[in-house]
Design an enzyme around this catalytic site. Structure first.
Site, short mmCIF file in Angstrom:
data_model
loop_
_atom_site.label_atom_id
_atom_site.label_comp_id
_atom_site.label_asym_id
_atom_site.label_seq_id
_atom_site.Cartn_x
_atom_site.Cartn_y
_atom_site.Cartn_z
N ASP A 177 51.23 9.46 75.27
CA ASP A 177 52.07 10.22 74.48
C ASP A 177 53.04 10.88 75.22
OD1 ASP A 177 50.99 8.57 72.50
OD2 ASP A 177 50.42 10.61 71.37
N HIS B 148 48.18 11.26 78.01
CA HIS B 148 49.45 11.86 78.14
C HIS B 148 50.09 11.64 79.42
CE1 HIS B 148 47.68 14.10 74.64
NE2 HIS B 148 48.92 13.98 73.99
ZN ZN Z 1 52.19 14.38 71.51
#
Ligand code: ZN
Length: 458
Positions: free
Chosen positions: A270, A412
């Protein structure tokens, strides 16, 4: 007094003569035109100038007798209502009433659109405006409505969402106040909300009647939904979209049969794309025969378009993580749509496809957000908390400890440690697991996704 009245009568007579000449001229003109332009049929004109009212009605003589009868009945009804009111008010008020009925007849591909506009003035400050449209095949007389142009009936829902979005945009762009509930009601999935429309070169124009989406003072409102938003909603033959050339290689589909029998893991990243971490990850995926899923932020995709393109062309899956990473629970419907639409637009501009998977920031999604977004809602069941540890070894251990078939791992790709941790985990798990995208996982597991659900694993 008497002489004045006589003068008026005389004038009325003159007016009648002028009108008769006008009618003959227009009819002749219309008849002449009829031969050269299929759109313009003969017309019927009615003009009346009485002491207490004026009346002017134009409507076309149509090839389709069924439609014409319907139109005539409608107009006659409106005229009779008006005449009744005029008669009732005759001795009560000196106000001169007015009824004006006009029409437009336009081509809509193989069809014709007849729009009747009625303006009646029976006192007060304004005309009352009413309108009604008829859509039909001029040859067969077959009558249609907007559903005829939709890919299928379920697309009315998507159209309703778009209409809602563009009406709010209209109000906001013009700095006007608006009532979300009112707009929602006036654009709900009832075909009666979409009875006035037109296809222009810019897209689909929809006209909303007085009171449909706001108070009288807002007047009639029209919006144009751009053609590129109508892909998949309106039948292709009614769109003339010139594809914007996006220079992207369509990724080759992987042969998934080699993974049959293996446990599956979906690594998801993400908050990117980024430059360093995203590319480090992409550099190393082939080593593990891995493809992953990126839930990117709309606000970043232009800046890091090379990373995004590369990820997509390699066969990784691109999903949306919204535009600005806001908590969707705290946004109004319009702003939620904006977060989602703007991201999809930004991604499409770079890789030529609109994502259909959404990961709501913070995992904050619910039935309402799923409905508005009209995308598949994908969350996770293994949270590595990579952003907190920023420790590749710890992240790897977290993944290895919780790995199971069908798991979705949250990471991430804006931290190098996250990418390193993911690669270490792949190194350790590669014999037992295949590393696949969300799309590959659902294909391998034979799952049909449902937009009403949120998925944490498969
Ligand atoms: Zn996020």
């Amino acid at each position: 007094m008497r002489s004045k009245r006589r003068k008026k009568i005389k004038l009325t007579k003159v007016a009648k003569i002028i009108c008769s000449i006008t009618i003959i001229t227009i009819t002749l003109f219309a008849l002449t035109f009829h031969h050269t332009n299929e759109n313009l049929a003969e017309e019927t004109h009615e003009i009346k100038e009485e002491e207490n009212y004026t009346l002017k009605i134009d409507y076309p003589v149509l090839a389709s007798k069924d439609i014409e009868e319907e139109v005539t009945t409608y107009i006659t009804e409106k005229k009779n209502d008006f005449l009744t009111t005029a008669e009732e008010l005759k001795d009560i008020t000196s106000t001169k009433l007015d009824l004006s009925i006009t029409y437009t007849l336009t081509s809509l591909f193989d069809y014709q659109a007849l729009r009747i506009n009625i303006y009646s003035y029976t006192g007060g400050a304004h005309y009352i405006k009413e309108e009604k449209s008829y859509y039909f095949n001029p040859k067969t007389g077959e009558e249609i409505d907007l559903t005829h142009f939709l890919v299928d009936e379920t697309k009315l829902e998507e159209l309703s969402d778009l209409a809602y979005y563009y009406i709010i945009k209209y109000y906001q762009d013009n700095n006007l106040e608006y009532d979300e509930e009112w707009i929602k009601e006036g654009t709900s999935t009832d075909i009666k909300n979409f009875t006035n429309f037109n296809f222009s070169e810019n897209g689909l124009e929809i006209f909303f009647a007085l009171y449909q989406v706001g108070p009288h003072s807002d007047g009639e409102i029209s919006i144009t939904i751009p053609e590129k938003k109508l892909k998949g909603i309106i039948k292709e033959e009614y769109l003339s979209i010139e594809e914007e050339k996006v220079d992207v290689i369509t990724p080759p589909k992987r042969d998934l049969s080699k993974f049959v029998g293996k446990k599956l893991l979906a690594f998801t990243f993400d908050d990117g794309p980024s430059d360093g971490p995203t590319n480090t990850l992409l550099d190393n995926l082939d080593k593990y025969d891995a493809r992953v899923t990126f839930f990117v932020l709309g606000s970043r995709v232009n800046t890091y378009q090379n990373s995004l393109k590369r990820a997509y062309e390699m066969g990784n899956l691109i999903g949306s993580h919204t535009y600005s990473h806001l908590n969707l629970f705290k946004l109004g419907d319009y702003d939620i749509m904006k977060e989602i639409n703007n991201t999809n637009d930004a991604i499409e501009k770079i890789i030529g496809i609109r994502p259909d998977k959404l990961r709501a920031p913070y995992g904050n999604t619910n039935e309402h957000i799923r409905e508005i977004s009209n995308m598949y809602s994908i969350l996770w069941d293994i949270d590595t908390e990579d952003w907190k540890y920023k420790d590749a070894e710890k992240i790897k251990e977290n993944i290895v400890a919780h790995a199971h078939d069908g798991a979705i791992i949250l990471l991430h790709d804006i931290y190098t440690t996250s990418v390193e941790g993911a690669l270490l985990a792949m190194e350790e798990l590669q014999d037992e697991y295949a590393f696949v995208t969300i799309d590959e996982m659902i294909e391998l597991k034979g799952i049909t996704l449902d937009k009403n659900k949120t998925y944490f694993n498969f």
